[in-house]
Design a protein around this motif. Structure first.
Motif, PDB file in Angstrom:
ATOM      1  N   GLY A 146       0.830  -1.213   0.000  1.00 15.07           N
ATOM      2  CA  GLY A 146       0.000   0.000   0.000  1.00 15.07           C
ATOM      3  C   GLY A 146       0.859   1.256   0.000  1.00 15.07           C
ATOM      4  N   LYS A 147       0.213   2.354  -0.355  1.00 13.62           N
ATOM      5  CA  LYS A 147       0.956   3.627  -0.445  1.00 13.62           C
ATOM      6  C   LYS A 147       0.063   4.774  -0.011  1.00 13.62           C
ATOM      7  CE  LYS A 147       1.741   5.505  -4.810  1.00 13.62           C
ATOM      8  NZ  LYS A 147       2.527   5.577  -6.041  1.00 13.62           N
ATOM      9  N   PHE A 148       0.654   5.745   0.674  1.00  7.54           N
ATOM     10  CA  PHE A 148      -0.019   7.016   0.960  1.00  7.54           C
ATOM     11  C   PHE A 148       0.642   8.106   0.129  1.00  7.54           C
ATOM     12  CE2 PHE A 148      -1.409   6.337   5.703  1.00  7.54           C
ATOM     13  CZ  PHE A 148      -2.419   5.504   5.274  1.00  7.54           C
ATOM     14  N   VAL A 149      -0.170   8.896  -0.569  1.00 12.36           N
ATOM     15  CA  VAL A 149       0.344  10.160  -1.128  1.00 12.36           C
ATOM     16  C   VAL A 149      -0.196  11.226  -0.183  1.00 12.36           C
ATOM     17  CG1 VAL A 149       0.469  11.672  -3.139  1.00 12.36           C
ATOM     18  CG2 VAL A 149       0.110   9.214  -3.458  1.00 12.36           C
ATOM     19  N   VAL A 150       0.676  12.026   0.401  1.00  7.03           N
ATOM     20  CA  VAL A 150       0.220  12.888   1.491  1.00  7.03           C
ATOM     21  C   VAL A 150       0.228  14.366   1.128  1.00  7.03           C
ATOM     22  CG1 VAL A 150       0.898  11.228   3.257  1.00  7.03           C
ATOM     23  CG2 VAL A 150       2.512  13.000   2.594  1.00  7.03           C
ATOM     24  N   ALA A 151      -0.838  15.055   1.560  1.00  7.74           N
ATOM     25  CA  ALA A 151      -0.878  16.517   1.487  1.00  7.74           C
ATOM     26  C   ALA A 151      -0.360  16.998   2.837  1.00  7.74           C
ATOM     27  CB  ALA A 151      -2.311  16.989   1.265  1.00  7.74           C
ATOM     28  N   VAL A 152       0.758  17.711   2.848  1.00  5.60           N
ATOM     29  CA  VAL A 152       1.311  18.122   4.142  1.00  5.60           C
ATOM     30  C   VAL A 152       0.654  19.410   4.635  1.00  5.60           C
ATOM     31  CG1 VAL A 152       3.510  16.924   3.876  1.00  5.60           C
ATOM     32  CG2 VAL A 152       3.309  19.286   3.082  1.00  5.60           C
ATOM     33  N   GLU A 153      -0.092  20.066   3.766  1.00  2.00           N
ATOM     34  CA  GLU A 153      -0.862  21.239   4.199  1.00  2.00           C
ATOM     35  C   GLU A 153      -2.185  21.268   3.420  1.00  2.00           C
ATOM     36  OE1 GLU A 153       2.335  23.858   3.248  1.00  2.00           O
ATOM     37  OE2 GLU A 153       1.512  24.269   1.266  1.00  2.00           O
ATOM     38  N   GLU A 154      -3.161  22.008   3.980  1.00  2.70           N
ATOM     39  CA  GLU A 154      -4.510  22.046   3.391  1.00  2.70           C
ATOM     40  C   GLU A 154      -4.467  22.394   1.899  1.00  2.70           C
ATOM     41  OE1 GLU A 154      -7.565  21.692   5.088  1.00  2.70           O
ATOM     42  OE2 GLU A 154      -6.456  21.058   6.880  1.00  2.70           O
ATOM     43  N   GLY A 155      -3.565  23.311   1.539  1.00  5.07           N
ATOM     44  CA  GLY A 155      -3.490  23.803   0.166  1.00  5.07           C
ATOM     45  C   GLY A 155      -3.150  22.706  -0.843  1.00  5.07           C
ATOM     46  N   GLN A 156      -2.663  21.556  -0.370  1.00  8.61           N
ATOM     47  CA  GLN A 156      -2.295  20.485  -1.317  1.00  8.61           C
ATOM     48  C   GLN A 156      -3.418  19.459  -1.501  1.00  8.61           C
ATOM     49  OE1 GLN A 156       1.337  18.856   0.352  1.00  8.61           O
ATOM     50  NE2 GLN A 156       2.602  20.250  -0.864  1.00  8.61           N
ATOM     51  N   ILE A 157      -4.511  19.628  -0.745  1.00 11.75           N
ATOM     52  CA  ILE A 157      -5.557  18.593  -0.792  1.00 11.75           C
ATOM     53  C   ILE A 157      -6.206  18.519  -2.174  1.00 11.75           C
ATOM     54  CG2 ILE A 157      -7.801  17.864   0.158  1.00 11.75           C
ATOM     55  CD1 ILE A 157      -6.826  18.845   2.890  1.00 11.75           C
ATOM     56  N   HIS A 158      -6.333  19.680  -2.812  1.00 11.67           N
ATOM     57  CA  HIS A 158      -6.925  19.660  -4.159  1.00 11.67           C
ATOM     58  C   HIS A 158      -6.084  18.787  -5.103  1.00 11.67           C
ATOM     59  CE1 HIS A 158      -9.056  20.753  -7.708  1.00 11.67           C
ATOM     60  NE2 HIS A 158      -7.958  21.222  -8.272  1.00 11.67           N
ATOM     61  N   ALA A 159      -4.751  18.881  -4.964  1.00  7.78           N
ATOM     62  CA  ALA A 159      -3.876  18.062  -5.824  1.00  7.78           C
ATOM     63  C   ALA A 159      -4.156  16.572  -5.593  1.00  7.78           C
ATOM     64  CB  ALA A 159      -2.415  18.387  -5.543  1.00  7.78           C
ATOM     65  N   LEU A 160      -4.442  16.196  -4.346  1.00  7.89           N
ATOM     66  CA  LEU A 160      -4.766  14.786  -4.055  1.00  7.89           C
ATOM     67  C   LEU A 160      -6.076  14.391  -4.722  1.00  7.89           C
ATOM     68  CD1 LEU A 160      -4.005  14.018  -0.303  1.00  7.89           C
ATOM     69  CD2 LEU A 160      -2.548  13.708  -2.304  1.00  7.89           C
ATOM     70  N   GLU A 161      -7.034  15.331  -4.708  1.00  5.73           N
ATOM     71  CA  GLU A 161      -8.340  15.025  -5.322  1.00  5.73           C
ATOM     72  C   GLU A 161      -8.182  14.786  -6.828  1.00  5.73           C
ATOM     73  OE1 GLU A 161     -10.978  17.563  -2.080  1.00  5.73           O
ATOM     74  OE2 GLU A 161     -10.448  18.489  -4.005  1.00  5.73           O
ATOM     75  N   VAL A 162      -7.304  15.584  -7.439  1.00  5.19           N
ATOM     76  CA  VAL A 162      -7.065  15.415  -8.888  1.00  5.19           C
ATOM     77  C   VAL A 162      -6.449  14.042  -9.152  1.00  5.19           C
ATOM     78  CG1 VAL A 162      -5.748  16.302 -10.869  1.00  5.19           C
ATOM     79  CG2 VAL A 162      -6.858  17.901  -9.280  1.00  5.19           C
ATOM     80  N   ILE A 163      -5.474  13.664  -8.314  1.00  5.92           N
ATOM     81  CA  ILE A 163      -4.839  12.341  -8.499  1.00  5.92           C
ATOM     82  C   ILE A 163      -5.873  11.235  -8.271  1.00  5.92           C
ATOM     83  CG2 ILE A 163      -3.016  10.765  -7.734  1.00  5.92           C
ATOM     84  CD1 ILE A 163      -1.482  13.258  -6.727  1.00  5.92           C
ATOM     85  N   ALA A 164      -6.717  11.419  -7.234  1.00  7.80           N
ATOM     86  CA  ALA A 164      -7.723  10.393  -6.919  1.00  7.80           C
ATOM     87  C   ALA A 164      -8.667  10.200  -8.100  1.00  7.80           C
ATOM     88  CB  ALA A 164      -8.513  10.794  -5.677  1.00  7.80           C
ATOM     89  N   SER A 165      -9.085  11.319  -8.711  1.00  9.46           N
ATOM     90  CA  SER A 165     -10.029  11.213  -9.818  1.00  9.46           C
ATOM     91  C   SER A 165      -9.375  10.483 -11.006  1.00  9.46           C
ATOM     92  CB  SER A 165     -10.492  12.633 -10.145  1.00  9.46           C
ATOM     93  OG  SER A 165     -10.778  12.753 -11.469  1.00  9.46           O
ATOM     94  N   ARG A 166      -8.130  10.829 -11.284  1.00 10.39           N
ATOM     95  CA  ARG A 166      -7.456  10.167 -12.402  1.00 10.39           C
ATOM     96  C   ARG A 166      -7.225   8.685 -12.085  1.00 10.39           C
ATOM     97  NH1 ARG A 166      -2.034  12.478 -15.136  1.00 10.39           N
ATOM     98  NH2 ARG A 166      -3.351  14.294 -15.324  1.00 10.39           N
ATOM     99  N   ALA A 167      -6.870   8.403 -10.841  1.00 10.20           N
ATOM    100  CA  ALA A 167      -6.643   7.005 -10.443  1.00 10.20           C
ATOM    101  C   ALA A 167      -7.916   6.188 -10.656  1.00 10.20           C
ATOM    102  CB  ALA A 167      -6.201   6.945  -8.983  1.00 10.20           C
ATOM    103  N   ARG A 168      -9.069   6.769 -10.251  1.00 11.80           N
ATOM    104  CA  ARG A 168     -10.343   6.024 -10.382  1.00 11.80           C
ATOM    105  C   ARG A 168     -10.703   5.820 -11.844  1.00 11.80           C
ATOM    106  NH1 ARG A 168     -12.226   9.473  -5.523  1.00 11.80           N
ATOM    107  NH2 ARG A 168     -11.570   8.116  -3.825  1.00 11.80           N
TER     108      ARG A 168
END
Ligand SMILES: Cc1cc2nc3c(=O)[nH]c(=O)nc-3n(C[C@H](O)[C@H](O)[C@H](O)COP(=O)(O)OP(=O)(O)OC[C@H]3O[C@@H](n4cnc5c(N)ncnc54)[C@H](O)[C@@H]3O)c2cc1C
Length: 302
Positions: free
Chosen positions: A17-39
């Motif tokens: 397993g792997k975590f891609v981490v947002a270290v601050e609130e401002g990076q959460i959108h980047a995680l959402e973009v990755i999540a959408s592409r991953a799905r």
């Protein structure tokens, strides 16, 4: 495909397993973009809060994490041995120390000149140029290969530092990706040894020295998600070079699998820019190459 192959051929692997981490609130959108592409690509991912992430990985500090459930590690040397064994059982010959020096195409196929001490000449219907960082050079070794289809190369060196002692994490931990690479992340090998890297350093000529002076830069990057990291546990590891296509300011962000439909030379496939995750996708790339050469699809046996 790779997990199934590893099961079938008894290649050691582990789905950690792997975590891609947002270290601050401002990076959460980047995680959402990755999540959408991953799905969209049928990858199983969960977006979890910082609190949920810390419950699973107590040493971690983050605002949120993308949990990739199927990411894993494999014995890459074991994989190469399994592939080579299968190739040889099917009658293939692996010619070590036989560099291609030049080639040209005749009506019956390609004629290759090898630098193997005996100037061997090989005639073949199909050539798959999988020369990694040198693939653009190899394409240029074929007489009359159109220059406009040879991409410009540039090199993004990546250095690793290993961590002495026990790994603080059981999963792989990645920051939000940076330009040219995935950010200084933590990977674990099958022996449980952790290492951090690779960074992105543009070099003119490929070289593999590891500068101990980079320790501080690594330490700063790692502390953003692992505050308890201590600098003296970081030891210079090794380096690799990514075969980027283009320039450091503007480079292609995907593999290039180039066949006769593009360059017009029947029987030749060029694999350009096969950087990470080229190893993970090696079987899928092979399937694509076989299909483009009109060979039977490789069987992805269950
Ligand atoms: C630091 C680092 C970490 C990586 N981590 C991962 C990872 O975690 N997961 C992942 O999926 N991928 C990872 N990769 C990427 C992966 O290693 C590559 O995508 C993969 O090795 C590409 O395979 P290839 O066969 O195309 O090229 P290569 O593995 O580079 O092999 C090319 C071969 O061609 C040979 N060659 C070159 N010129 C000639 C010639 N003239 N004649 C004959 N032979 C020639 C070379 O000697 C070499 O053996 C990583 C890469 C690096 C650098």
């Amino acid at each position: 495909m790779l997990y199934r192959y590893c099961e079938r051929r008894s290649v050691t692997h582990r789905k950690v397993g792997k975590f891609v981490v947002a270290v601050e609130e401002g990076q959460i959108h980047a995680l959402e973009v990755i999540a959408s592409r991953a799905r969209q690509n049928s990858c199983r991912v969960d977006l979890i809060s910082g609190r949920q992430a810390v419950m699973l990985e107590p040493e971690l500090r983050c605002a949120a994490a993308l949990h990739s459930l199927d990411t894993g590690i494999i014995d890459s040397h074991g994989l190469m041995e399994a592939l080579l064994g299968e190739f040889e059982s099917a009658g293939g010959i692996f010619a070590r120390c036989s560099a291609l020096r030049s080639g040209h195409f005749e009506s019956q196929g390609a004629v290759l000149e090898l630098d193997d001490g005996e100037s061997t000449r090989v005639t073949t219907r199909h050539v798959v140029n999988a020369a990694g960082i040198d693939a653009p050079l190899v394409a240029g070794m074929f007489e009359d290969f159109p220059d406009q289809y040879i991409p410009q190369r540039c090199f993004a060196k990546g250095t690793y530092f290993s961590l002495s002692g026990k790994s603080p994490f059981s999963r792989m931990i990645y920051p939000v990706p940076e330009s040219g690479g995935l950010g200084v992340h933590l990977t674990i090998d099958l022996q449980g040894q952790a290492r951090f890297g690779p960074d992105v350093e543009w070099v003119i000529v490929p070289e593999y020295n590891v500068a101990p002076s980079k320790r501080r830069q690594f330490y700063d990057a790692i502390r953003s998600y692992w505050p308890n990291c201590s600098e003296d546990r970081l030891n210079p590891g090794y380096a690799g070079v990514r075969p980027k296509l283009g320039t450091p300011a503007s480079f292609a962000d995907d593999f290039v699998i180039q066949s006769s439909e593009t360059h017009g030379v029947a029987g030749l496939i060029n694999l350009f820019g096969i950087e990470s995750p080229g190893l993970t996708s090696c079987l899928a790339i092979a399937d694509e190459v076989a299909a483009r050469l009109g060979l039977n699809e490789l069987k992805d046996e269950e």
